[in-house]
Every structure is written in structure tokens, then in C-alpha cells.
Design a protein around this motif. Sequence first.
Motif: not given
Length: 306
Positions: A48-49, A107, A111, A115, A131-132, A135
Motif C-alpha cells: 500500500s505504501n 493520504c 496511512f 499503520k 487500510i490496505d 488505499v
Amino acid sequence: PPQQSNGTSYGAMALAIITLEVFAGMWINAFIVCVLCIAWVKKKTLNSNEKILLLLGCSRISFLCDAWLYHFLSKIFPNLLHFQTILKVLASIGTSFNYSNLWISACLCGFYCIKIANFRNSFFIYLKVKIDRMVPWLLLGSEIFALAISIITYVLGETLQKNNITLTGQGNFWEATTRKDKHLFSSHFLAGLVLTASFLVVTFSAVSLLFSLWRHKRTMQTNSMKDLSMDAHIRAMKSVLSFLVMYSINFVCLTLTIIYTTKKENIMTLLIYIYLYAFPGVHSLILIFSNPKLEKALLKFLSCVK
């Protein structure tokens, strides 16, 4: 005349500085995009990052390209009327990329907060788990929202120009001025609302992560133990706090562009644009040094170049 020569010198200076900042920012963000694309090809997936960083890099490259093209055409061909439509379209596209840049950055901060921070709130725990999956939808929503805002701003500008020409031609100068003020207020209010919302997201994320770090550090000192998550807290906190400072200055500069929207050539607008076009490159450089994978790739690339 002196005023005209001053305006020309400011314009040439602004174009030269913006050109340097744009190409530096494009190189930095292109490096991020290339590293992530290579990793995507090798691993067949991105976390996701990395998804946020990839889209942020692409958005910033597009914004910088559009900004440079707009300033180049407006300074080199200022008196050609058939370029006015092109400049309006470029300004609208640049607005969309700028809002996309701001919201994707927000965002990214959110995030990091979800996290890394630790809170016992049930809603926060739910966000941490989901959250993943959220995203991609957040990124898609940011792009759609930025595009919608730019379209609305463009339509408001076109409506303002048509009404102003019609009413001025009929001699209704008072009504033309009144409608112009209403349309300007609507567009400025919309822009201010978007900027304020993204700024609040970044501020809330940074403050929450700071509070989580302080509480975690206090717990470690009480238990006299070390935790590897402390390094993650500190690394993310440096990135988020540095971004918060830059984002705050960026927010002030964007607000000032609304105030100085009618003043095209002066030293204040020059300083504002210098910072606005330096922001995407400088913050991306901070992101590189706060990400071990990107930092390692950059050091390897620089050693090869050396």
C-alpha cells in the motif's frame, strides 16, 4: 517604461528559477517511479505504501510538466490571443494535478498514522485492519475529486468571462462587477475549502502520530525495555513532521496565490511560485531518505554515476 521592464525581469527570473526547480523535481520523482516500477515488475505486486508513492510521483511529474509548459507559453507568447484557450486548459489541468498531489500526500500521512500509531479505539483498530484494502479506493477517490474540482473551477471561470463580456458590452458595469465578485468568491471559497480539508488531514495525522510516539516512549522508559517499533515511529515521525512543516508553508503560499490572483508580476508572487514548485521535489527527496528501499537504490545509483 520602468514598470514594464520590472515585469519583464520578474518574468524572466521566475521562468529561469521555475525551470531549474521543475527539472530537479521531475528527476527526483522520476527516480521514485522507476524504482517502484522495477520492484513491481520483479515482485508482481506493490504494498500500500508503494502504491501511494507511485501515484504521488506520477502526479507530481505531471504537475511539474504542466506548470513549466504553462509558464513557458505565458512568458514567451504573452500577446498571442489564440494561446489564451490553451493557457486556460493548461491551468485547469495543472489545478487538477495540484489537488491530486495535495490529497495523495494527505493520504500518505494518514496511512503512516494508521499503520504505525497504536490506539485502543475500536474505529481506529478497524481502520488499521482494513487500510490496505481502502488505499486503492482512497487513491481513486482523490483523483476523481481533484478532477471534479478542476472542472468546476474551469466552468466557473468560463461563466465569469462570458457574463463579464456580455454585461460590459451592454454597459451594465455595476452588474458585471457584482457577478464577477460572486464568481470569484465561489471559486476562491471552493479552493480554500479543498486546501483546508487536506491540511487538516495532514495536521491530525501528524499530531496523532506524535502522541502515539510520546506514549510509546513513556511506556518503554517505564518498563526499561527497547522495542524495534520505536525506530519505525521515529523514522515515520521525522517524515511526517518535516512534511507538516513544508505542507503548512505550502498551505500559506497557496492561500496567498488566491489573495494575489490579480497581481501577475511582483516579487511576492515570484517568491510564492518559487516555493510552490520546489515543494514536490524537496518533499519527494525527504520521502526517499525516509524509505530504506528508495534510499538504498539512490545511494547505489549515485555510486554507479560516481
